[in-house]
Write a protein that holds these residues in place. Structure first.
Motif: not given
Length: 117
Positions: A59-71, A94-105
């Motif tokens: 989860i720790h690393f997945l949260l970092i990945a999610k933060g990188s999506c926002a960046e 922009i759309q890809e990062t939104r969808e990838i972040a949702a998948m990570l969540s």
């Protein structure tokens, strides 16, 4: 679970490759380095996280990945504004990062459920 089998990893790795290809000729090394690093961070942190033993570490690393999506999403907005990215390319990223972040969540929530039950 092997990270290579995850759709979120496949999709984020493809996005990272797209970023490198699209910005190949960009002369602004600062912007180019920052956006390519953010894009590369997403699949790399997914891979590292899913290779860890505990759900907490994953989860720790997945949260970092999610933060990188926002960046990356922020950099795409700026890239379009300053003319480094075509509008359609920026909107796609922009759309890809939104969808990838949702998948990570979703993956994070599944890991939390699996570890608590």
């Amino acid at each position: 679970m092997d990270f290579e089998k995850l759709d979120v990893w496949k999709r984020s790795a493809r996005l990272s490759a797209d970023i490198y290809k699209a910005l190949h000729g960009l002369n602004d090394r600062g912007f180019k380095d920052q956006i390519t690093r953010a894009g590369l961070s997403i699949p790399c942190n997914i891979a590292e996280g899913m290779s860890r033993r505990t759900a907490r570490d994953k989860i720790h690393f997945l949260l970092i990945a999610k933060g990188s999506c926002a960046e990356l999403r922020t950099q795409a907005y700026i890239g379009v504004d300053i003319g480094y990215l075509a509008g359609d390319t920026g909107q796609y990223w922009i759309q890809e990062t939104r969808e990838i972040a949702a998948m990570l969540s979703g993956l994070i929530n599944r890991l939390k459920q699996d570890s608590s039950g």
